[in-house]
Design an enzyme around this catalytic site. Sequence first.
Site, PDB file in Angstrom:
ATOM      1  N   THR A 156       9.639  -2.294  -4.024  1.00 46.19           N
ATOM      2  CA  THR A 156       9.797  -3.619  -3.313  1.00 46.19           C
ATOM      3  C   THR A 156       8.855  -3.048  -2.544  1.00 46.19           C
ATOM      4  O   THR A 156       9.419  -2.099  -1.066  1.00 46.19           O
ATOM      5  CB  THR A 156      11.176  -3.841  -3.187  1.00 46.19           C
ATOM      6  N   HIS A 157       8.576  -3.619  -1.963  1.00 46.12           N
ATOM      7  CA  HIS A 157       7.489  -3.660  -0.461  1.00 46.12           C
ATOM      8  C   HIS A 157       6.171  -2.656  -0.741  1.00 46.12           C
ATOM      9  O   HIS A 157       6.129  -1.778   0.213  1.00 46.12           O
ATOM     10  CB  HIS A 157       8.376  -3.774   0.484  1.00 46.12           C
ATOM     11  N   SER A 278     -20.075   6.450 -10.833  1.00 49.15           N
ATOM     12  CA  SER A 278     -20.626   6.558  -9.456  1.00 49.15           C
ATOM     13  C   SER A 278     -22.205   7.324  -9.332  1.00 49.15           C
ATOM     14  O   SER A 278     -22.050   8.564  -9.718  1.00 49.15           O
ATOM     15  CB  SER A 278     -19.306   7.036  -8.454  1.00 49.15           C
ATOM     16  N   LYS A 284     -16.595  10.979 -10.084  1.00 47.66           N
ATOM     17  CA  LYS A 284     -15.317   9.969  -9.807  1.00 47.66           C
ATOM     18  C   LYS A 284     -15.485   8.772 -10.895  1.00 47.66           C
ATOM     19  O   LYS A 284     -16.847   9.301 -11.539  1.00 47.66           O
ATOM     20  CB  LYS A 284     -16.788   8.729  -9.045  1.00 47.66           C
ATOM     21  N   GLU A 291     -11.078  -4.155 -11.237  1.00 48.30           N
ATOM     22  CA  GLU A 291     -11.143  -4.830 -10.295  1.00 48.30           C
ATOM     23  C   GLU A 291     -12.129  -5.702 -10.364  1.00 48.30           C
ATOM     24  O   GLU A 291     -11.920  -6.373  -9.517  1.00 48.30           O
ATOM     25  CB  GLU A 291     -12.334  -3.637  -8.930  1.00 48.30           C
TER      26      GLU A 291
END
Length: 463
Positions: A156-157, A278, A284, A291
């Site tokens: 949570t949070h 990348s 990468k 996304e």
Amino acid sequence: MEKMWQGRFNESSSKLLEEFNASISFDKELFEYDIKGSIAHAKMLANQQILTNDEKEKIVFGLNQILGEIREDKFEFKIEDEDIHMAIEKRLSEIIGKEIGGKLHTARSRNDQVAVDFKMYVMDKNLEISNLILNLISTLNSIAKNNLDTLMPGFTHLQHAQPVSLAFHMLAYANMFKRDFYRFKDSFERNSFSPLGSAALAGTPHNIDRFFTANELNFKSPTSNALDSVSNRDFALEILFNISVLFMHTSRLCEELILWSSSEFKFIEISDKFSTGSSIMPQKKNPDVAELIRGKTGRVYGNLISLLTTMKALPLAYNKDMQEDKEGVFDSVKTAISSLIILNEMLKTTKFNKDNLLKACKMGHLSATDLADYLVKEKNIPFRQAHFITGKCVSLAESKGLDLSEISLDDLKSIDKSIDEKALDVLNLQNSKEARKSYGGTANESVRKQIVEIDEFLKNSQI
Ligand code: ARG
């Protein structure tokens, strides 16, 4: 060029108007539905003796020829034809002659024509998307079945909260998508009424049979009020809304996949097949698919707001504003279909790193609440005091660089001597997860019920 509606005009249209007014560049997407609708209409006209059988046969022949031409990319779409409806009708007259071709539009207007075409498109896509949602739910349920004992931190949070299983976490998403499925299904049921035969806005003096065309086109029945039928775009708004809520859910899932694949979490590895590199940093591996799906939520919401705004305060019945209804829907539908397909494939090939998930459980004292509950249940200590004692234990564990689940009994006793052996069981992370046997909770017996529920839902929902 002479327009179909040229009769009352003395001057021909400006080129500027033609380009501005035309929708053919995008509404050609509806050609299959337009032809299907016209064939049903022609059959009905013949049944009602408004057309002869021979005229109907010729019209149907011509329409089928056009269908072939468009499918085989042999049809020339021209801006002067304005929209798909007039392009097809004009071509029909070229093929079978104006005398008969010109009879197809009897007892119909482009207003009910576009409404029925667009509705058929939306309903077809509704089923296609619903099926893809079922596939996604099935994948989530399979991951759940294999991961009842895979511990991971629940948050949570975005702070570690309590231990859960990966199965439990995946089932949270399965339940979201199940509601999405029902939202699409409800929309399908609510909108399954044919506007064809409403004509321009007021119905027609011809003796038509709207029940026949509704049935031919797989609608439950005709719509009840002609004025509403040609003014209505709720079905388009509903699919935009349904896709928006679906994307709110996929964006949350994708956000977690993005976080989980980062070096900070290392909970998952997205397969090479669905990752990108990348151009400058050779090391990468990026979660672009997740996304992009997260990002596409923006355009999907935009399409909904756009059509809601277009429809706001429009006087009845058809207004040309409504031609703006299609592109956003086409875009959201295509976005939903491609995103659901790739998300499902990506999930199927994603590896969950069980060791790291477990390691993460040992950060953040996830079973602290269990110790407090134990003190209340076993030692009759008021919850507030139990909370305080547990806090002290947490602080001691921290000072020793341990997780609360790893602390010794002696250490616990040094905080409160009433604490006994049982506390160690309670602090064990698997036991903590297993303790939550409440309906819908994390214990395996409870999670198994959730899995069965999803299995039954899948079994009963096949389209
Ligand atoms: N292309 C138009 C549209 O998509 C078809 C309906 C035109 N109707 C009219 N009365 N101008 O909205």
